[in-house]
Design a protein around this motif. Structure first.
Motif, PDB file in Angstrom:
ATOM      1  N   PHE A 147      13.596  -2.846  -5.915  1.00  0.00           N
ATOM      2  CA  PHE A 147      12.644  -2.252  -6.855  1.00  0.00           C
ATOM      3  C   PHE A 147      12.035  -0.981  -6.278  1.00  0.00           C
ATOM      4  CE2 PHE A 147       8.109  -1.932  -8.092  1.00  0.00           C
ATOM      5  CZ  PHE A 147       8.278  -1.623  -9.434  1.00  0.00           C
ATOM      6  N   ALA A 148      11.660  -1.023  -4.998  1.00  0.00           N
ATOM      7  CA  ALA A 148      11.083   0.160  -4.352  1.00  0.00           C
ATOM      8  C   ALA A 148      12.043   1.337  -4.407  1.00  0.00           C
ATOM      9  CB  ALA A 148      10.712  -0.159  -2.905  1.00  0.00           C
ATOM     10  N   CYS A 149      13.321   1.039  -4.283  1.00  0.00           N
ATOM     11  CA  CYS A 149      14.326   2.110  -4.305  1.00  0.00           C
ATOM     12  C   CYS A 149      14.499   2.712  -5.692  1.00  0.00           C
ATOM     13  CB  CYS A 149      15.657   1.588  -3.778  1.00  0.00           C
ATOM     14  SG  CYS A 149      15.600   1.218  -2.003  1.00  0.00           S
ATOM     15  N   THR A 150      14.108   1.993  -6.740  1.00  0.00           N
ATOM     16  CA  THR A 150      14.146   2.582  -8.079  1.00  0.00           C
ATOM     17  C   THR A 150      13.039   3.611  -8.236  1.00  0.00           C
ATOM     18  OG1 THR A 150      12.682   0.917  -9.099  1.00  0.00           O
ATOM     19  CG2 THR A 150      15.058   0.441  -9.052  1.00  0.00           C
ATOM     20  N   ALA A 151      11.964   3.454  -7.469  1.00  0.00           N
ATOM     21  CA  ALA A 151      10.854   4.402  -7.532  1.00  0.00           C
ATOM     22  C   ALA A 151      10.988   5.509  -6.493  1.00  0.00           C
ATOM     23  CB  ALA A 151       9.526   3.661  -7.327  1.00  0.00           C
ATOM     24  N   ALA A 152      11.643   5.199  -5.368  1.00  0.00           N
ATOM     25  CA  ALA A 152      11.806   6.170  -4.280  1.00  0.00           C
ATOM     26  C   ALA A 152      13.178   5.958  -3.656  1.00  0.00           C
ATOM     27  CB  ALA A 152      10.694   5.984  -3.245  1.00  0.00           C
ATOM     28  N   ALA A 153      14.192   6.491  -4.308  1.00  0.00           N
ATOM     29  CA  ALA A 153      15.576   6.222  -3.906  1.00  0.00           C
ATOM     30  C   ALA A 153      15.890   6.695  -2.495  1.00  0.00           C
ATOM     31  CB  ALA A 153      16.533   6.885  -4.901  1.00  0.00           C
ATOM     32  N   PRO A 166       0.803  -1.230   0.000  1.00  0.00           N
ATOM     33  CA  PRO A 166       0.000   0.000   0.000  1.00  0.00           C
ATOM     34  C   PRO A 166       0.834   1.279   0.000  1.00  0.00           C
ATOM     35  CG  PRO A 166      -0.892  -1.583   1.572  1.00  0.00           C
ATOM     36  CD  PRO A 166       0.434  -2.117   1.124  1.00  0.00           C
ATOM     37  N   VAL A 167       2.028   1.231   0.566  1.00  0.00           N
ATOM     38  CA  VAL A 167       2.918   2.394   0.528  1.00  0.00           C
ATOM     39  C   VAL A 167       3.592   2.485  -0.837  1.00  0.00           C
ATOM     40  CG1 VAL A 167       4.962   3.478   1.527  1.00  0.00           C
ATOM     41  CG2 VAL A 167       3.299   2.340   3.013  1.00  0.00           C
ATOM     42  N   LEU A 168       4.089   1.365  -1.328  1.00  0.00           N
ATOM     43  CA  LEU A 168       4.804   1.363  -2.602  1.00  0.00           C
ATOM     44  C   LEU A 168       3.927   1.833  -3.756  1.00  0.00           C
ATOM     45  CD1 LEU A 168       7.338   0.727  -4.220  1.00  0.00           C
ATOM     46  CD2 LEU A 168       6.624  -1.685  -4.288  1.00  0.00           C
ATOM     47  N   VAL A 169       2.655   1.453  -3.750  1.00  0.00           N
ATOM     48  CA  VAL A 169       1.773   1.790  -4.869  1.00  0.00           C
ATOM     49  C   VAL A 169       1.576   3.299  -4.996  1.00  0.00           C
ATOM     50  CG1 VAL A 169      -0.456   1.726  -3.652  1.00  0.00           C
ATOM     51  CG2 VAL A 169      -0.334   0.998  -6.047  1.00  0.00           C
ATOM     52  N   GLN A 170       1.815   4.044  -3.922  1.00  0.00           N
ATOM     53  CA  GLN A 170       1.656   5.490  -3.974  1.00  0.00           C
ATOM     54  C   GLN A 170       2.717   6.167  -4.842  1.00  0.00           C
ATOM     55  OE1 GLN A 170       1.625   6.694   0.169  1.00  0.00           O
ATOM     56  NE2 GLN A 170      -0.578   6.375   0.321  1.00  0.00           N
ATOM     57  N   TYR A 171       3.777   5.460  -5.150  1.00  0.00           N
ATOM     58  CA  TYR A 171       4.848   6.012  -5.976  1.00  0.00           C
ATOM     59  C   TYR A 171       4.642   5.719  -7.465  1.00  0.00           C
ATOM     60  CZ  TYR A 171       7.247   6.989  -1.622  1.00  0.00           C
ATOM     61  OH  TYR A 171       7.566   7.482  -0.380  1.00  0.00           O
ATOM     62  N   PHE A 172       3.463   5.197  -7.819  1.00  0.00           N
ATOM     63  CA  PHE A 172       3.125   4.895  -9.209  1.00  0.00           C
ATOM     64  C   PHE A 172       1.780   5.519  -9.559  1.00  0.00           C
ATOM     65  CE2 PHE A 172       6.109   1.713  -7.874  1.00  0.00           C
ATOM     66  CZ  PHE A 172       6.922   1.516  -8.974  1.00  0.00           C
ATOM     67  N   ASP A 173       1.509   5.634 -10.841  1.00  0.00           N
ATOM     68  CA  ASP A 173       0.255   6.251 -11.282  1.00  0.00           C
ATOM     69  C   ASP A 173      -0.961   5.417 -10.912  1.00  0.00           C
ATOM     70  OD1 ASP A 173       1.616   8.400 -12.346  1.00  0.00           O
ATOM     71  OD2 ASP A 173       1.728   7.541 -14.372  1.00  0.00           O
ATOM     72  N   PHE A 202      11.198   1.494   3.385  1.00  0.00           N
ATOM     73  CA  PHE A 202      10.792   0.221   2.769  1.00  0.00           C
ATOM     74  C   PHE A 202      11.475  -0.971   3.437  1.00  0.00           C
ATOM     75  CE2 PHE A 202       9.402   3.049  -0.700  1.00  0.00           C
ATOM     76  CZ  PHE A 202       8.098   2.588  -0.813  1.00  0.00           C
ATOM     77  N   ALA A 203      12.694  -0.784   3.912  1.00  0.00           N
ATOM     78  CA  ALA A 203      13.353  -1.868   4.646  1.00  0.00           C
ATOM     79  C   ALA A 203      12.573  -2.188   5.919  1.00  0.00           C
ATOM     80  CB  ALA A 203      14.792  -1.471   4.978  1.00  0.00           C
ATOM     81  N   GLU A 204      12.067  -1.164   6.587  1.00  0.00           N
ATOM     82  CA  GLU A 204      11.296  -1.397   7.815  1.00  0.00           C
ATOM     83  C   GLU A 204       9.927  -2.001   7.510  1.00  0.00           C
ATOM     84  OE1 GLU A 204      11.084   1.713  10.646  1.00  0.00           O
ATOM     85  OE2 GLU A 204      13.246   1.720  11.015  1.00  0.00           O
ATOM     86  N   LEU A 205       9.293  -1.549   6.428  1.00  0.00           N
ATOM     87  CA  LEU A 205       8.005  -2.141   6.028  1.00  0.00           C
ATOM     88  C   LEU A 205       8.173  -3.633   5.741  1.00  0.00           C
ATOM     89  CD1 LEU A 205       6.762   0.726   3.712  1.00  0.00           C
ATOM     90  CD2 LEU A 205       5.498  -0.134   5.690  1.00  0.00           C
TER      91      LEU A 205
END
Length: 595
Positions: free
Chosen positions: A475-481, A433-440, A487-490
């Motif tokens: 992958f998450a770091c490619t969207a939110a470096a 749910p957090v990661l999806v916020q960094y995409f359209d 993301f490591a804590e999530l």
């Protein structure tokens, strides 16, 4: 004479209710048979080789071998039809089931070694076939519902549901009054299937159930007594194979009320339903159910109105959304929502819209399936007009359409894999749910993740969970470096929700809590438990090993994705209790504690 009913299942855990129903019907209505006449069942799986199944059938030496045919086993049955006459030349070969009911005459020409094919519902047809072989008083042409070398013998009427015996009852010669019987050995450690109705009132063009529009119900008193058998035997799971379970509202309500009132605390019941047909009464009963008592499979298929009209699927999408949301709010029922790619008028962008619509409903599982053009279905008749190309061999899956290219379909296949790995596994419920916020959109996120897997050559079949976690972090770091710590804590939180790790994966943040404080916490829990009240008798050292404490600098345990991203002023500590788990997600119970 030995007659053998043969089921070849997709997995060992499955059983074949069709062959068991044929046998149960024959046992009930033809109990007094000529001497030496034997009726048996043999079950295998598609994971076995043709040679191993052939060898086992040869050892049984049946005079008649009857196969139950479906899209998942038709390929292996075809191979057996070529080999079986070589080792059992005098054995009569019969087929039945949906895979052979709609082109039976062509199949007889293709496989001249066949004696015949039973079409449609087979209980009464098979019973008459046994009498033909065992009594020799009739001709094959007198038996309705078969195709033999003389041709089609004519339609057979639909069976009365109340004449069907219960599949799991003990054999008649071992049954006695007032004795509770265990589940027969053939069904131990397997999913049990149950049928309270047949037929479907709807006309979805991709489905064979659209052909039989007459819905026939089993007597409710009979249904309740049979459900009592499952409950008394504490069966883990029962799957209703009713095509649209709640198409008759009162029938569904009576069953759900009975299950709710007689819940044994263990058995789970699976239903395929139309969510937009659920009533307020249905929802009220569901609201009070034990978490995990029932689970629902809901076929949405598409959110494209033009597509819905083309496939003759009548669905109130707005009501479906509201109903799914209502059930979701109960937090006690697993919901599995389905989509089908490759339907008429559904292009890549339209399917993305359908995906995002269903994803927003927050199902426990989202099944991204692909159109299968089944033999005998209305879709098969219209496929060429829609420009639908599909595989010539089972499961006859779509390759491309007028609206969806093969290249786009392959992209959807990659997205399907990512949804299975990351969403449907339920192992990343706080990270996604957090990661999806960094995409359209959610679709864009899974599309990008699939491309990330493909371009980097990552494996999707590895059994290592840490492998998938590491890839998702990168992958998450490619969207939110700049959000690697978040993301490591999530991912740390999601990982410890599922298991108390014996060795800590390298991508997890270093543990920072004070060992003396942790030891002191467990000593207090041993003496005066505040959180671990279900660990009576264990020492503080044992408590430390059986549970886990993790420090976080973000409130990753919060349900709100926006809240999870707000950095804490002081570190927080979460205690994971693995003896208590959520009945739906199997996540450990956790507590925010002070050290």
């Amino acid at each position: 004479m030995k007659v053998l009913l043969i089921g070849i299942n997709a997995k060992y855990i499955h059983s074949n209710p069709a062959v068991y129903s044929l046998k149960a019907y024959a046992d009930k209505y033809y109990p007094h048979r000529p001497d030496g006449c034997v009726l048996g069942i043999a079950e295998y799986t598609i994971n076995q080789t043709v040679q191993s199944i052939l060898a086992e059938l040869y050892r049984q030496q049946p005079q008649i071998a009857a196969f139950s045919c479906y899209i998942w086993n038709w390929t292996i049955i075809q191979a057996l039809l070529s080999e079986l006459p070589k080792v059992l030349p005098d054995t009569a070969l019969w087929l039945g089931g949906p895979e052979v009911s709609y082109d039976a005459e062509d199949l007889l020409r293709t496989y001249p070694q066949l004696t015949g094919i039973m079409v449609g519902e087979g209980e009464e047809t098979f019973l008459e076939l046994l009498r033909y072989y065992w009594e020799h008083k009739t001709a094959l042409s007198d038996i309705k519902g078969i195709v033999c070398k003389e041709g089609f013998t004519g339609e057979r009427g639909l069976v009365d549901m109340n004449r069907l015996p219960f599949l799991y009852a003990p054999d008649a010669d071992t049954a006695t009054e007032n004795v509770q019987y265990a589940v027969p050995a053939a069904f131990q450690n397997r999913i049990l299937y149950y049928e309270s109705q047949r037929g479907c009132p709807f006309q979805c063009s991709y489905c064979l159930s659209s052909i039989d529009k007459k819905v026939r119900l089993r007597n409710m008193d009979t249904v309740k007594s049979e459900l009592r058998y499952f409950l008394d035997n504490r069966v883990p799971q029962v799957k209703f194979i009713d095509r649209t379970f709640n198409c008759n509202a009162s029938h569904a309500l009576d069953i759900w009320k009975y299950l709710s009132e007689n819940d044994n605390g263990i058995t789970n019941f699976h239903f395929e339903i139309a969510a937009d047909l659920l009533t307020e009464e249905h929802l009220e009963v569901m609201r009070g159910m034990r978490p995990g008592l029932i689970q629902l499979e809901i076929g949405v298929q598409t959110a494209n109105e033009k597509t819905l009209k083309a496939i003759h699927r009548h669905m109130d999408l707005d009501k479906l959304c509201k109903t799914v949301a209502a059930v979701h709010s109960f937090e006690n029922i697993h919901q599995h929502l389905d989509l089908i790619a490759g339907l008429p008028y559904e292009d890549y962008d339209s399917f993305a819209d359908s995906f995002n619509t269903v994803y927003a409903m927050m199902p426990d599982q989202l099944q991204l399936g692909f159109l299968k053009v089944l033999k005998g279905s209305p879709m098969e008749q219209r496929a060429s007009g829609y420009g639908i190309a599909y595989s010539a061999s089972p499961p006859y899956e779509v390759l491309y359409t007028k609206w969806l290219s093969y290249d786009e379909l392959l992209k959807l296949k990659g997205i399907e894999e990512m949804v299975e790995l990351y969403y449907n596994s339920s192992q990343f419920s706080h990270t996604l749910p957090v990661l999806v916020q960094y995409f359209d959109s959610p679709f864009c996120m899974y599309e990008a993740l699939a491309d990330y897997y493909r371009t980097n050559g990552f494996l999707t079949s590895t059994p290592s969970r840490s492998y998938r976690y590491q890839i998702l972090l990168d992958f998450a770091c490619t969207a939110a470096a700049d959000q690697r710590t978040l993301f490591a804590e999530l991912l740390t939180f999601d990982l410890y929700l599922r298991e108390n790790l014996k060795s800590r994966p390298g991508f997890l943040p270093e543990q920072k809590q004070n060992r003396d404080s942790v030891r002191c916490f467990y000593e207090k829990e041993e003496q005066r438990p505040q959180y671990l009240k279900n660990y009576e008798g264990y020492t503080s050292v044992q408590l430390l090993r059986m549970t886990h404490i993790e420090q976080f600098s973000y409130p990753v345990w919060k349900k709100c994705a926006e809240e999870q991203q707000k950095r804490l002023e002081t570190p927080a500590y979460i205690l994971f209790d693995y003896q208590k788990r959520n009945a739906l997600t199997h996540d450990a119970v956790y507590y925010e504690i002070t050290l």
